[in-house]
Scaffold this motif. Structure first.
Motif, PDB file in Angstrom:
ATOM      1  N   ALA A  68       0.867  -1.228  -0.049  1.00 46.46           N
ATOM      2  CA  ALA A  68      -0.033   0.052   0.153  1.00 46.46           C
ATOM      3  C   ALA A  68       0.955   1.065  -0.123  1.00 46.46           C
ATOM      4  CB  ALA A  68      -0.864   0.033   0.966  1.00 46.46           C
ATOM      5  N   GLY A  69       2.198   1.027   0.086  1.00 44.15           N
ATOM      6  CA  GLY A  69       3.243   2.212  -0.188  1.00 44.15           C
ATOM      7  C   GLY A  69       3.584   2.959   1.156  1.00 44.15           C
ATOM      8  N   LEU A  70       3.155   2.099   2.446  1.00 39.07           N
ATOM      9  CA  LEU A  70       3.368   2.824   3.695  1.00 39.07           C
ATOM     10  C   LEU A  70       4.806   2.577   4.118  1.00 39.07           C
ATOM     11  CD1 LEU A  70       0.396   1.627   6.046  1.00 39.07           C
ATOM     12  CD2 LEU A  70       0.606   3.535   4.249  1.00 39.07           C
ATOM     13  N   THR A  71       5.420   3.488   4.568  1.00 41.66           N
ATOM     14  CA  THR A  71       6.659   3.277   5.105  1.00 41.66           C
ATOM     15  C   THR A  71       7.150   2.533   6.446  1.00 41.66           C
ATOM     16  OG1 THR A  71       6.688   5.367   6.609  1.00 41.66           O
ATOM     17  CG2 THR A  71       7.301   5.837   4.328  1.00 41.66           C
ATOM     18  N   LEU A 111      -3.554   8.581   0.058  1.00 42.68           N
ATOM     19  CA  LEU A 111      -4.087   8.805  -1.298  1.00 42.68           C
ATOM     20  C   LEU A 111      -3.800  10.434  -1.726  1.00 42.68           C
ATOM     21  CD1 LEU A 111      -7.569   7.110  -0.461  1.00 42.68           C
ATOM     22  CD2 LEU A 111      -6.119   6.884  -2.468  1.00 42.68           C
ATOM     23  N   GLN A 112      -3.814  11.257  -0.930  1.00 44.80           N
ATOM     24  CA  GLN A 112      -3.446  12.646  -1.095  1.00 44.80           C
ATOM     25  C   GLN A 112      -2.197  12.641  -1.809  1.00 44.80           C
ATOM     26  OE1 GLN A 112      -3.912  14.662   2.545  1.00 44.80           O
ATOM     27  NE2 GLN A 112      -6.063  15.032   2.346  1.00 44.80           N
ATOM     28  N   ASP A 113      -1.260  12.081  -1.133  1.00 42.75           N
ATOM     29  CA  ASP A 113       0.289  12.157  -1.800  1.00 42.75           C
ATOM     30  C   ASP A 113       0.206  11.348  -3.118  1.00 42.75           C
ATOM     31  OD1 ASP A 113       0.932  13.285   0.498  1.00 42.75           O
ATOM     32  OD2 ASP A 113       1.840  11.494   1.432  1.00 42.75           O
ATOM     33  N   LEU A 114      -0.475  10.178  -3.435  1.00 50.09           N
ATOM     34  CA  LEU A 114      -0.276   9.624  -4.506  1.00 50.09           C
ATOM     35  C   LEU A 114      -1.076  10.320  -5.631  1.00 50.09           C
ATOM     36  CD1 LEU A 114      -1.444   6.056  -3.523  1.00 50.09           C
ATOM     37  CD2 LEU A 114       0.647   6.684  -4.701  1.00 50.09           C
ATOM     38  N   ASP A 115      -2.191  11.056  -5.344  1.00 50.67           N
ATOM     39  CA  ASP A 115      -2.841  12.102  -6.358  1.00 50.67           C
ATOM     40  C   ASP A 115      -1.991  13.424  -6.746  1.00 50.67           C
ATOM     41  OD1 ASP A 115      -5.411  10.548  -6.126  1.00 50.67           O
ATOM     42  OD2 ASP A 115      -6.240  11.721  -4.778  1.00 50.67           O
ATOM     43  N   ARG A 116      -1.246  13.677  -5.736  1.00 54.75           N
ATOM     44  CA  ARG A 116      -0.348  14.731  -5.869  1.00 54.75           C
ATOM     45  C   ARG A 116       0.836  14.308  -7.139  1.00 54.75           C
ATOM     46  NH1 ARG A 116       4.319  15.318  -4.199  1.00 54.75           N
ATOM     47  NH2 ARG A 116       4.038  14.143  -2.349  1.00 54.75           N
ATOM     48  N   LYS A 117       1.171  13.169  -6.594  1.00 59.98           N
ATOM     49  CA  LYS A 117       2.333  12.709  -7.442  1.00 59.98           C
ATOM     50  C   LYS A 117       1.713  12.244  -8.869  1.00 59.98           C
ATOM     51  CE  LYS A 117       4.931  10.382  -3.703  1.00 59.98           C
ATOM     52  NZ  LYS A 117       5.252   9.351  -3.024  1.00 59.98           N
ATOM     53  N   ILE A 118       0.655  11.772  -8.833  1.00 55.37           N
ATOM     54  CA  ILE A 118      -0.022  11.431 -10.231  1.00 55.37           C
ATOM     55  C   ILE A 118      -0.021  12.813 -11.050  1.00 55.37           C
ATOM     56  CG2 ILE A 118      -1.981  10.537 -11.387  1.00 55.37           C
ATOM     57  CD1 ILE A 118      -2.324   8.641  -9.334  1.00 55.37           C
ATOM     58  N   ALA A 119      -0.723  14.033 -10.511  1.00 54.37           N
ATOM     59  CA  ALA A 119      -0.817  15.025 -11.074  1.00 54.37           C
ATOM     60  C   ALA A 119       0.756  15.766 -11.542  1.00 54.37           C
ATOM     61  CB  ALA A 119      -1.265  16.175 -10.229  1.00 54.37           C
ATOM     62  N   GLU A 120       1.617  15.621 -10.896  1.00 53.35           N
ATOM     63  CA  GLU A 120       2.877  15.839 -11.121  1.00 53.35           C
ATOM     64  C   GLU A 120       3.835  15.158 -12.254  1.00 53.35           C
ATOM     65  OE1 GLU A 120       5.169  15.636  -7.697  1.00 53.35           O
ATOM     66  OE2 GLU A 120       4.505  17.367  -6.781  1.00 53.35           O
ATOM     67  N   LEU A 121       3.358  13.673 -12.297  1.00 56.14           N
ATOM     68  CA  LEU A 121       3.749  12.801 -13.445  1.00 56.14           C
ATOM     69  C   LEU A 121       3.016  13.125 -14.737  1.00 56.14           C
ATOM     70  CD1 LEU A 121       4.495   9.515 -11.318  1.00 56.14           C
ATOM     71  CD2 LEU A 121       6.146  10.988 -12.427  1.00 56.14           C
ATOM     72  N   THR A 122       1.803  13.556 -14.796  1.00 54.03           N
ATOM     73  CA  THR A 122       1.016  13.866 -15.840  1.00 54.03           C
ATOM     74  C   THR A 122       1.358  15.279 -16.409  1.00 54.03           C
ATOM     75  OG1 THR A 122      -0.937  12.711 -14.981  1.00 54.03           O
ATOM     76  CG2 THR A 122      -1.553  14.097 -16.591  1.00 54.03           C
TER      77      THR A 122
END
Length: 129
Positions: free
Chosen positions: A56-59, A88-99
Motif C-alpha cells: 500500500a506504499g506505507l513506510t 491517497l492525497q500524496d498519490l494524487d499529487r504525484k500522479i498530477a505531477e507525473l501527468t
C-alpha cells in the motif's frame, strides 16, 4: 519456529526478519536453550501485515506506528484510515505531477522526433530541451 522456517513461510530472507526485529517491527524472539531464535506463528501474520502495508506504499515508520498502537492493546483502525487518507492525497499529487511531466516530455520528444540534428544550435547543449 526457527528464523529460517519463518523466512521460508513468509517468502523473505532471514536478514529481513532480523532487520524488522532490530527496527521494532517484530518483537524480539524468544531464544531456545541453544540460542536460536524461536518465533511464534503470530510472527507470520505480523510479517504478512508488514508486506500488505508496504504494498500500500506505507513506510516502515508508518507501519511501526500502526503496530505500536496494536501492541498497546488498542485497535489502530482510525489511525490506519488517516494514514491511508494521507497516502491517497500524496498519490494524487504525484500522479498530477507525473501527468504534467509526461506532457512536457511528450512535447519535447515530438520536437526532437521531427528536428534535424544537423541544424542544432551550437551555442546550446541541446535545443530539444
Amino acid at each position: 519456529m526457527r528464523i529460517g522456517e519463518v523466512a521460508d513461510a513468509a517468502g523473505i530472507t532471514t536478514k529481513t526478519i532480523r532487520f524488522y526485529e532490530d527496527r521494532g517491527l517484530l518483537p524480539p524472539a524468544e531464544r531456545s536453550a541453544n540460542g536460536y531464535r524461536d518465533y511464534t506463528h503470530d510472527t507470520l501474520s505480523r510479517l504478512e501485515f508488514i508486506r500488505r502495508s508496504q504494498i500500500a506504499g506505507l513506510t516502515l515508520a508508518q507501519i511501526q506506528g500502526i503496530l505500536r498502537i496494536r501492541d498497546s492493546g488498542l485497535t489502530p483502525c482510525t489511525h490506519v484510515r488517516d494514514v491511508l487518507g494521507k497516502q491517497l492525497q500524496d498519490l494524487d499529487r504525484k500522479i498530477a505531477e507525473l501527468t504534467a511531466l509526461r506532457v512536457t516530455v511528450a512535447e519535447q520528444y515530438a520536437t526532437a522526433e521531427v528536428a534535424d540534428p544537423q541544424r542544432c544550435d551550437a551555442e546550446q547543449i541541446c535545443s530539444y530541451i
